[in-house]
Design a protein around this motif. Structure first.
Motif, PDB file in Angstrom:
ATOM      1  N   GLY A 170       3.972   1.184   4.062  1.00  0.00           N
ATOM      2  CA  GLY A 170       4.537  -0.140   3.814  1.00  0.00           C
ATOM      3  C   GLY A 170       5.955  -0.068   3.283  1.00  0.00           C
ATOM      4  O   GLY A 170       6.815  -0.839   3.685  1.00  0.00           O
ATOM      5  N   CYS A 171       6.203   0.882   2.370  1.00  0.00           N
ATOM      6  CA  CYS A 171       7.518   0.904   1.706  1.00  0.00           C
ATOM      7  C   CYS A 171       8.233   2.252   1.847  1.00  0.00           C
ATOM      8  O   CYS A 171       9.454   2.285   1.912  1.00  0.00           O
ATOM      9  CB  CYS A 171       7.358   0.557   0.228  1.00  0.00           C
ATOM     10  SG  CYS A 171       6.483   1.835  -0.711  1.00  0.00           S
ATOM     11  N   GLY A 172       7.493   3.350   1.840  1.00  0.00           N
ATOM     12  CA  GLY A 172       8.104   4.680   1.953  1.00  0.00           C
ATOM     13  C   GLY A 172       8.658   5.221   0.649  1.00  0.00           C
ATOM     14  O   GLY A 172       9.166   6.336   0.602  1.00  0.00           O
ATOM     15  N   ALA A 197       5.916   2.431  -3.763  1.00  0.00           N
ATOM     16  CA  ALA A 197       5.684   1.151  -4.439  1.00  0.00           C
ATOM     17  C   ALA A 197       4.422   0.413  -3.997  1.00  0.00           C
ATOM     18  O   ALA A 197       3.919  -0.423  -4.743  1.00  0.00           O
ATOM     19  CB  ALA A 197       6.901   0.254  -4.242  1.00  0.00           C
ATOM     20  N   CYS A 198       3.880   0.699  -2.801  1.00  0.00           N
ATOM     21  CA  CYS A 198       2.844  -0.203  -2.257  1.00  0.00           C
ATOM     22  C   CYS A 198       1.446   0.407  -2.168  1.00  0.00           C
ATOM     23  O   CYS A 198       0.486  -0.294  -1.934  1.00  0.00           O
ATOM     24  CB  CYS A 198       3.276  -0.686  -0.872  1.00  0.00           C
ATOM     25  SG  CYS A 198       3.123   0.579   0.419  1.00  0.00           S
ATOM     26  N   TRP A 199       1.297   1.701  -2.317  1.00  0.00           N
ATOM     27  CA  TRP A 199       0.014   2.403  -2.178  1.00  0.00           C
ATOM     28  C   TRP A 199      -0.566   2.281  -0.766  1.00  0.00           C
ATOM     29  O   TRP A 199      -1.756   2.474  -0.560  1.00  0.00           O
ATOM     30  CB  TRP A 199      -1.027   1.889  -3.201  1.00  0.00           C
ATOM     31  CG  TRP A 199      -0.737   2.350  -4.591  1.00  0.00           C
ATOM     32  CD1 TRP A 199       0.064   1.720  -5.502  1.00  0.00           C
ATOM     33  CD2 TRP A 199      -1.197   3.551  -5.234  1.00  0.00           C
ATOM     34  NE1 TRP A 199       0.130   2.456  -6.665  1.00  0.00           N
ATOM     35  CE2 TRP A 199      -0.651   3.572  -6.533  1.00  0.00           C
ATOM     36  CE3 TRP A 199      -2.028   4.606  -4.832  1.00  0.00           C
ATOM     37  CZ2 TRP A 199      -0.889   4.601  -7.434  1.00  0.00           C
ATOM     38  CZ3 TRP A 199      -2.275   5.625  -5.742  1.00  0.00           C
ATOM     39  CH2 TRP A 199      -1.706   5.617  -7.027  1.00  0.00           C
ATOM     40  N   GLY A 200       0.280   1.969   0.223  1.00  0.00           N
ATOM     41  CA  GLY A 200      -0.219   1.791   1.582  1.00  0.00           C
ATOM     42  C   GLY A 200      -0.504   3.101   2.300  1.00  0.00           C
ATOM     43  O   GLY A 200      -1.176   3.117   3.330  1.00  0.00           O
ATOM     44  N   CYS A 201      -0.014   4.202   1.751  1.00  0.00           N
ATOM     45  CA  CYS A 201       0.015   5.457   2.529  1.00  0.00           C
ATOM     46  C   CYS A 201      -0.921   6.528   1.990  1.00  0.00           C
ATOM     47  O   CYS A 201      -0.764   7.694   2.333  1.00  0.00           O
ATOM     48  CB  CYS A 201       1.438   5.994   2.496  1.00  0.00           C
ATOM     49  SG  CYS A 201       1.958   6.404   0.820  1.00  0.00           S
ATOM     50  N   VAL A 202      -1.883   6.145   1.129  1.00  0.00           N
ATOM     51  CA  VAL A 202      -2.626   7.189   0.410  1.00  0.00           C
ATOM     52  C   VAL A 202      -3.520   8.052   1.306  1.00  0.00           C
ATOM     53  O   VAL A 202      -4.042   7.592   2.327  1.00  0.00           O
ATOM     54  CB  VAL A 202      -3.470   6.599  -0.744  1.00  0.00           C
ATOM     55  CG1 VAL A 202      -2.576   6.084  -1.857  1.00  0.00           C
ATOM     56  CG2 VAL A 202      -4.415   5.533  -0.239  1.00  0.00           C
ATOM     57  N   ILE A 222       1.426   9.654   0.020  1.00  0.00           N
ATOM     58  CA  ILE A 222       2.047  10.762   0.766  1.00  0.00           C
ATOM     59  C   ILE A 222       3.544  10.529   0.981  1.00  0.00           C
ATOM     60  O   ILE A 222       4.268  11.470   1.253  1.00  0.00           O
ATOM     61  CB  ILE A 222       1.320  11.084   2.096  1.00  0.00           C
ATOM     62  CG1 ILE A 222       1.502   9.993   3.123  1.00  0.00           C
ATOM     63  CG2 ILE A 222      -0.145  11.422   1.870  1.00  0.00           C
ATOM     64  CD1 ILE A 222       1.152  10.500   4.514  1.00  0.00           C
ATOM     65  N   CYS A 223       4.015   9.278   0.839  1.00  0.00           N
ATOM     66  CA  CYS A 223       5.464   9.060   0.992  1.00  0.00           C
ATOM     67  C   CYS A 223       6.233   9.711  -0.142  1.00  0.00           C
ATOM     68  O   CYS A 223       7.365  10.137   0.028  1.00  0.00           O
ATOM     69  CB  CYS A 223       5.787   7.568   1.052  1.00  0.00           C
ATOM     70  SG  CYS A 223       5.441   6.673  -0.469  1.00  0.00           S
ATOM     71  N   GLU A 224       5.588   9.793  -1.319  1.00  0.00           N
ATOM     72  CA  GLU A 224       6.260  10.287  -2.512  1.00  0.00           C
ATOM     73  C   GLU A 224       6.020  11.775  -2.717  1.00  0.00           C
ATOM     74  O   GLU A 224       6.939  12.555  -2.897  1.00  0.00           O
ATOM     75  CB  GLU A 224       5.692   9.541  -3.718  1.00  0.00           C
ATOM     76  CG  GLU A 224       6.718   9.033  -4.677  1.00  0.00           C
ATOM     77  CD  GLU A 224       6.035   8.218  -5.771  1.00  0.00           C
ATOM     78  OE1 GLU A 224       6.750   7.500  -6.447  1.00  0.00           O
ATOM     79  OE2 GLU A 224       4.800   8.283  -5.938  1.00  0.00           O
TER      80      GLU A 224
HETATM   81  S1  FES Z   1       4.367   3.772   1.699  1.00  0.00           S
HETATM   82 FE1  FES Z   1       4.338   2.477  -0.054  1.00  0.00          FE
HETATM   83  S2  FES Z   1       3.511   3.818  -1.569  1.00  0.00           S
HETATM   84 FE2  FES Z   1       3.741   5.109   0.138  1.00  0.00          FE
END
Ligand code: FES
Ligand SMILES: Cc1cc2nc3c(=O)[nH]c(=O)nc-3n(C[C@H](O)[C@H](O)[C@H](O)COP(=O)(O)OP(=O)(O)OC[C@H]3O[C@@H](n4cnc5c(N)ncnc54)[C@H](O)[C@@H]3O)c2cc1C
Length: 262
Positions: free
Chosen positions: A222-224, A227-232, A246-248
Protein backbone atom coordinates in the motif's frame (compact mmCIF):
# COMPACT_ATOMS: atom_id res chain seq x y z
CA UNK A 1 15.12 7.94 0.02
CA UNK A 2 14.11 10.53 -2.56
CA UNK A 3 10.65 11.66 -3.62
CA UNK A 4 11.08 12.57 -7.28
CA UNK A 5 7.89 14.01 -8.73
CA UNK A 6 9.72 15.07 -11.86
CA UNK A 7 11.54 11.95 -12.98
CA UNK A 8 11.62 11.76 -16.77
CA UNK A 9 11.05 8.70 -18.94
CA UNK A 10 13.93 8.61 -21.41
CA UNK A 11 13.19 5.36 -23.21
CA UNK A 12 10.63 2.56 -23.29
CA UNK A 13 10.98 -0.86 -24.96
CA UNK A 14 8.74 -3.86 -24.94
CA UNK A 15 8.51 -7.54 -25.80
CA UNK A 16 4.81 -8.42 -25.67
CA UNK A 17 3.63 -7.82 -22.10
CA UNK A 18 7.15 -7.16 -20.78
CA UNK A 19 8.35 -3.54 -20.62
CA UNK A 20 11.72 -1.93 -19.95
CA UNK A 21 11.87 1.73 -18.90
CA UNK A 22 14.92 3.99 -18.66
CA UNK A 23 14.19 6.86 -16.29
CA UNK A 24 16.19 10.02 -15.59
CA UNK A 25 16.18 10.38 -11.81
CA UNK A 26 19.80 11.02 -10.73
CA UNK A 27 19.28 11.12 -6.95
CA UNK A 28 17.47 7.77 -6.93
CA UNK A 29 20.04 6.29 -9.34
CA UNK A 30 23.00 7.29 -7.17
CA UNK A 31 21.47 5.94 -3.94
CA UNK A 32 20.13 2.66 -5.34
CA UNK A 33 21.47 -0.76 -4.28
CA UNK A 34 20.56 -4.12 -5.89
CA UNK A 35 17.30 -5.55 -4.54
CA UNK A 36 15.83 -2.18 -3.59
CA UNK A 37 12.63 -0.93 -5.18
CA UNK A 38 10.70 2.21 -6.06
CA UNK A 39 7.03 3.05 -5.53
CA UNK A 40 5.68 4.48 -8.78
CA UNK A 41 2.57 6.61 -9.19
CA UNK A 42 1.37 5.16 -12.45
CA UNK A 43 -1.45 7.54 -13.37
CA UNK A 44 -1.65 11.31 -13.71
CA UNK A 45 -4.98 11.49 -11.82
CA UNK A 46 -6.13 9.99 -8.50
CA UNK A 47 -6.91 6.50 -9.98
CA UNK A 48 -5.29 4.16 -9.22
CA UNK A 49 -4.70 5.68 -5.82
CA UNK A 50 -1.88 3.43 -4.66
CA UNK A 51 1.62 3.50 -6.03
CA UNK A 52 3.00 0.24 -7.44
CA UNK A 53 6.26 -1.36 -6.20
CA UNK A 54 8.86 -2.17 -8.88
CA UNK A 55 12.41 -3.44 -8.38
CA UNK A 56 15.33 -1.37 -9.56
CA UNK A 57 16.51 -3.29 -12.62
CA UNK A 58 19.66 -1.21 -13.01
CA UNK A 59 20.96 2.11 -11.72
CA UNK A 60 23.63 4.69 -12.38
CA UNK A 61 24.41 8.36 -11.96
CA UNK A 62 21.68 9.46 -14.40
CA UNK A 63 18.84 7.34 -13.07
CA UNK A 64 17.34 3.89 -13.02
CA UNK A 65 15.89 1.18 -15.23
CA UNK A 66 12.72 -0.79 -14.51
CA UNK A 67 11.54 -4.06 -16.04
CA UNK A 68 7.98 -5.21 -15.52
CA UNK A 69 5.22 -7.42 -16.81
CA UNK A 70 1.78 -5.94 -17.37
CA UNK A 71 -0.33 -7.74 -14.78
CA UNK A 72 -3.21 -5.38 -14.06
CA UNK A 73 -4.52 -1.84 -14.26
CA UNK A 74 -1.47 -0.07 -12.82
CA UNK A 75 1.21 -1.72 -14.91
CA UNK A 76 -1.00 -1.35 -17.99
CA UNK A 77 -1.20 2.44 -17.44
CA UNK A 78 2.58 2.56 -16.92
CA UNK A 79 3.15 0.64 -20.15
CA UNK A 80 1.41 3.41 -22.14
CA UNK A 81 3.89 6.14 -21.08
CA UNK A 82 5.97 7.79 -23.78
CA UNK A 83 9.58 9.04 -23.80
CA UNK A 84 9.62 12.57 -22.36
CA UNK A 85 6.68 11.90 -19.97
CA UNK A 86 7.27 12.80 -16.35
CA UNK A 87 6.97 10.18 -13.62
CA UNK A 88 6.40 10.48 -9.88
CA UNK A 89 8.37 7.95 -7.87
CA UNK A 90 9.73 7.33 -4.37
CA UNK A 91 12.91 5.39 -3.73
CA UNK A 92 15.16 3.64 -3.36
CA UNK A 93 13.23 1.70 -0.72
CA UNK A 94 13.81 -1.41 1.34
CA UNK A 95 16.86 -3.52 2.06
CA UNK A 96 18.43 -5.29 -0.88
CA UNK A 97 20.70 -8.26 -1.53
CA UNK A 98 24.00 -8.73 0.28
CA UNK A 99 26.81 -7.28 -1.84
CA UNK A 100 30.24 -6.83 -0.30
CA UNK A 101 33.91 -6.68 -1.26
CA UNK A 102 34.47 -9.70 1.01
CA UNK A 103 32.71 -11.82 -1.65
CA UNK A 104 35.62 -11.40 -4.11
CA UNK A 105 36.51 -14.73 -5.75
CA UNK A 106 33.35 -16.42 -4.46
CA UNK A 107 30.68 -17.97 -6.65
CA UNK A 108 27.04 -16.82 -6.75
CA UNK A 109 24.01 -18.34 -8.47
CA UNK A 110 21.29 -15.80 -9.29
CA UNK A 111 17.90 -17.34 -10.03
CA UNK A 112 15.04 -15.40 -11.66
CA UNK A 113 11.62 -16.65 -12.68
CA UNK A 114 9.64 -14.58 -15.22
CA UNK A 115 9.39 -10.94 -14.14
CA UNK A 116 11.43 -11.93 -11.06
CA UNK A 117 14.54 -11.47 -13.20
CA UNK A 118 14.05 -7.68 -12.75
CA UNK A 119 16.41 -7.03 -9.80
CA UNK A 120 19.02 -9.60 -10.86
CA UNK A 121 20.65 -7.62 -13.68
CA UNK A 122 21.75 -4.83 -11.30
CA UNK A 123 22.83 -7.48 -8.78
CA UNK A 124 24.84 -9.44 -11.38
CA UNK A 125 26.64 -6.25 -12.48
CA UNK A 126 27.49 -5.21 -8.92
CA UNK A 127 28.70 -8.70 -7.96
CA UNK A 128 30.75 -8.94 -11.17
CA UNK A 129 32.38 -5.57 -10.37
CA UNK A 130 33.47 -7.05 -7.01
CA UNK A 131 35.07 -10.09 -8.58
CA UNK A 132 32.27 -12.53 -7.74
CA UNK A 133 31.88 -15.38 -10.26
CA UNK A 134 28.22 -15.05 -11.14
CA UNK A 135 25.88 -17.32 -13.10
CA UNK A 136 22.31 -16.23 -13.80
CA UNK A 137 19.56 -18.84 -14.14
CA UNK A 138 16.64 -17.33 -16.07
CA UNK A 139 13.42 -19.33 -16.33
CA UNK A 140 10.06 -18.73 -17.94
CA UNK A 141 7.06 -20.64 -19.15
CA UNK A 142 8.06 -20.18 -22.79
CA UNK A 143 10.62 -18.31 -24.91
CA UNK A 144 8.50 -15.11 -24.85
CA UNK A 145 8.83 -15.04 -21.04
CA UNK A 146 12.63 -14.69 -21.01
CA UNK A 147 13.07 -11.54 -23.15
CA UNK A 148 16.19 -10.23 -21.37
CA UNK A 149 18.46 -13.03 -22.63
CA UNK A 150 20.35 -10.76 -25.05
CA UNK A 151 20.85 -8.07 -22.43
CA UNK A 152 22.62 -10.50 -20.08
CA UNK A 153 24.64 -11.95 -22.96
CA UNK A 154 25.78 -8.50 -24.16
CA UNK A 155 26.83 -7.60 -20.61
CA UNK A 156 29.03 -10.71 -20.56
CA UNK A 157 27.09 -12.29 -17.70
CA UNK A 158 27.00 -16.11 -17.68
CA UNK A 159 23.40 -17.08 -18.42
CA UNK A 160 21.58 -20.42 -18.23
CA UNK A 161 18.00 -20.36 -19.53
CA UNK A 162 15.08 -22.70 -19.03
CA UNK A 163 11.56 -22.83 -20.40
CA UNK A 164 8.75 -25.00 -19.05
CA UNK A 165 7.63 -25.88 -22.59
CA UNK A 166 11.17 -26.54 -23.86
CA UNK A 167 11.02 -23.75 -26.49
CA UNK A 168 14.45 -22.44 -25.40
CA UNK A 169 17.29 -23.69 -23.25
CA UNK A 170 16.77 -26.40 -20.64
CA UNK A 171 13.29 -27.96 -20.91
CA UNK A 172 11.71 -27.85 -17.45
CA UNK A 173 11.51 -25.71 -14.34
CA UNK A 174 14.36 -23.35 -13.54
CA UNK A 175 14.66 -25.06 -10.14
CA UNK A 176 15.42 -28.37 -11.92
CA UNK A 177 18.16 -26.64 -13.90
CA UNK A 178 19.61 -25.15 -10.71
CA UNK A 179 19.40 -28.61 -9.08
CA UNK A 180 21.46 -30.15 -11.90
CA UNK A 181 24.12 -27.44 -11.63
CA UNK A 182 24.24 -27.75 -7.82
CA UNK A 183 25.08 -31.42 -8.25
CA UNK A 184 28.16 -30.32 -10.28
CA UNK A 185 29.20 -27.00 -8.71
CA UNK A 186 28.30 -25.66 -5.30
CA UNK A 187 28.13 -21.84 -5.17
CA UNK A 188 28.83 -19.84 -2.00
CA UNK A 189 25.44 -18.15 -2.17
CA UNK A 190 22.17 -18.18 -4.08
CA UNK A 191 20.12 -15.01 -4.68
CA UNK A 192 16.61 -15.38 -6.08
CA UNK A 193 13.46 -13.56 -7.11
CA UNK A 194 10.34 -15.03 -8.68
CA UNK A 195 7.01 -16.68 -7.94
CA UNK A 196 6.58 -17.98 -4.36
CA UNK A 197 6.40 -21.61 -5.53
CA UNK A 198 9.74 -21.28 -7.33
CA UNK A 199 11.43 -19.63 -4.38
CA UNK A 200 10.01 -22.14 -1.89
CA UNK A 201 11.35 -25.05 -3.99
CA UNK A 202 14.69 -23.28 -4.34
CA UNK A 203 14.88 -22.68 -0.58
CA UNK A 204 14.49 -26.45 -0.03
CA UNK A 205 17.14 -27.18 -2.67
CA UNK A 206 19.60 -24.67 -1.20
CA UNK A 207 19.07 -26.11 2.29
CA UNK A 208 19.60 -29.66 0.98
CA UNK A 209 22.94 -28.65 -0.56
CA UNK A 210 23.93 -26.49 2.43
CA UNK A 211 24.12 -23.29 0.37
CA UNK A 212 23.01 -20.01 1.99
CA UNK A 213 20.31 -18.26 -0.02
CA UNK A 214 18.56 -14.89 -0.14
CA UNK A 215 15.09 -14.32 -1.55
CA UNK A 216 13.34 -11.14 -2.66
CA UNK A 217 9.73 -11.49 -1.51
CA UNK A 218 6.70 -9.97 -3.19
CA UNK A 219 3.58 -8.70 -1.54
CA UNK A 220 0.83 -6.27 -2.39
CA UNK A 221 2.11 -2.96 -1.04
CA UNK A 222 0.00 0.00 0.00
CA UNK A 223 2.70 2.49 0.95
CA UNK A 224 6.18 0.93 0.61
CA UNK A 225 7.45 2.83 3.66
CA UNK A 226 6.21 0.89 6.67
CA UNK A 227 3.01 2.83 7.35
CA UNK A 228 0.10 0.59 6.27
CA UNK A 229 0.92 -3.04 7.26
CA UNK A 230 -0.33 -4.09 3.81
CA UNK A 231 2.77 -6.09 2.93
CA UNK A 232 3.30 -8.43 5.89
CA UNK A 233 4.86 -11.87 5.51
CA UNK A 234 5.72 -14.43 8.19
CA UNK A 235 9.39 -14.11 9.03
CA UNK A 236 11.47 -15.66 11.85
CA UNK A 237 12.78 -12.97 14.16
CA UNK A 238 14.86 -13.16 17.33
CA UNK A 239 11.61 -13.02 19.29
CA UNK A 240 9.99 -15.86 17.30
CA UNK A 241 7.84 -16.11 14.16
CA UNK A 242 6.01 -12.94 13.37
CA UNK A 243 4.25 -10.93 10.71
CA UNK A 244 6.88 -8.59 9.31
CA UNK A 245 6.58 -5.58 7.01
CA UNK A 246 8.59 -6.67 4.00
CA UNK A 247 8.78 -3.14 2.55
CA UNK A 248 10.79 -2.04 5.58
CA UNK A 249 12.76 -5.09 6.72
CA UNK A 250 12.97 -6.63 3.23
CA UNK A 251 12.04 -7.31 0.53
CA UNK A 252 15.20 -9.48 0.62
CA UNK A 253 15.50 -12.04 3.45
CA UNK A 254 17.80 -14.99 4.11
CA UNK A 255 16.08 -18.29 3.34
CA UNK A 256 16.24 -19.61 6.90
CA UNK A 257 14.14 -16.68 8.16
CA UNK A 258 11.28 -17.10 5.69
CA UNK A 259 8.17 -19.12 6.60
CA UNK A 260 6.79 -20.04 3.19
CA UNK A 261 3.00 -20.23 2.81
CA UNK A 262 1.68 -23.83 2.66
S1 FES B 1 3.61 -1.50 2.14
FE1 FES B 1 2.77 -0.30 3.76
S2 FES B 1 3.75 -1.18 5.50
FE2 FES B 1 4.69 -2.20 3.85
C1 LIG C 1 9.18 -5.17 -3.76
C2 LIG C 1 8.46 -5.52 -5.04
C3 LIG C 1 9.12 -5.42 -6.24
C4 LIG C 1 8.46 -5.74 -7.42
N1 LIG C 1 9.16 -5.63 -8.58
C5 LIG C 1 8.55 -5.93 -9.74
C6 LIG C 1 9.27 -5.78 -10.96
O1 LIG C 1 10.43 -5.36 -10.98
N2 LIG C 1 8.63 -6.12 -12.11
C7 LIG C 1 7.32 -6.58 -12.11
O2 LIG C 1 6.80 -6.88 -13.18
N3 LIG C 1 6.62 -6.69 -10.97
C8 LIG C 1 7.20 -6.38 -9.78
N4 LIG C 1 6.48 -6.48 -8.63
C9 LIG C 1 5.06 -6.86 -8.70
C10 LIG C 1 4.25 -5.61 -9.07
O3 LIG C 1 4.34 -4.67 -8.03
C11 LIG C 1 2.78 -5.97 -9.31
O4 LIG C 1 2.70 -6.80 -10.45
C12 LIG C 1 1.98 -4.72 -9.58
O5 LIG C 1 1.92 -3.95 -8.41
C13 LIG C 1 0.61 -5.07 -10.04
O6 LIG C 1 -0.07 -3.84 -10.21
P1 LIG C 1 -1.24 -3.70 -11.27
O7 LIG C 1 -2.00 -2.46 -10.94
O8 LIG C 1 -0.73 -3.82 -12.65
O9 LIG C 1 -2.12 -4.96 -11.00
P2 LIG C 1 -3.39 -5.05 -10.05
O10 LIG C 1 -4.57 -4.71 -10.87
O11 LIG C 1 -3.15 -4.29 -8.77
O12 LIG C 1 -3.32 -6.58 -9.73
C14 LIG C 1 -3.34 -7.55 -10.77
C15 LIG C 1 -3.05 -8.88 -10.18
O13 LIG C 1 -1.74 -8.89 -9.62
C16 LIG C 1 -1.81 -9.17 -8.21
N5 LIG C 1 -0.83 -8.31 -7.57
C17 LIG C 1 -0.93 -7.00 -7.34
N6 LIG C 1 0.16 -6.53 -6.71
C18 LIG C 1 0.98 -7.60 -6.57
C19 LIG C 1 2.23 -7.80 -6.00
N7 LIG C 1 2.92 -6.80 -5.44
N8 LIG C 1 2.76 -9.03 -6.05
C20 LIG C 1 2.11 -10.05 -6.59
N9 LIG C 1 0.90 -9.94 -7.14
C21 LIG C 1 0.36 -8.73 -7.13
C22 LIG C 1 -3.22 -8.87 -7.79
O14 LIG C 1 -3.62 -9.65 -6.69
C23 LIG C 1 -4.00 -9.24 -9.05
O15 LIG C 1 -4.25 -10.60 -9.13
C24 LIG C 1 7.11 -6.18 -7.41
C25 LIG C 1 6.45 -6.29 -6.19
C26 LIG C 1 7.11 -5.99 -5.02
C27 LIG C 1 6.41 -6.10 -3.72
Amino acid sequence: MTIDRNARLRDIRNWGDYFHLTIDTPDVGREARPGQFVMVKVGDGPIPLLRRPLSIHDAGKDGIELFFKVSGQGTEILSRKKPGDSLDLIGPLGKGFTVSDAMKGKRAHLVGGGRGIAPLFFLARELGARGVRTAVFYGGRRLADIPLRDKFDKAGIELLCSTDDGSFGFAGLVTELVGRELAKTKPDIIHACGPDAMMKALAALAAKHGVPAEFSLESIMGCGIGACWGCVHRIRNESGDGWTKICEEGPVFPGERILWPE
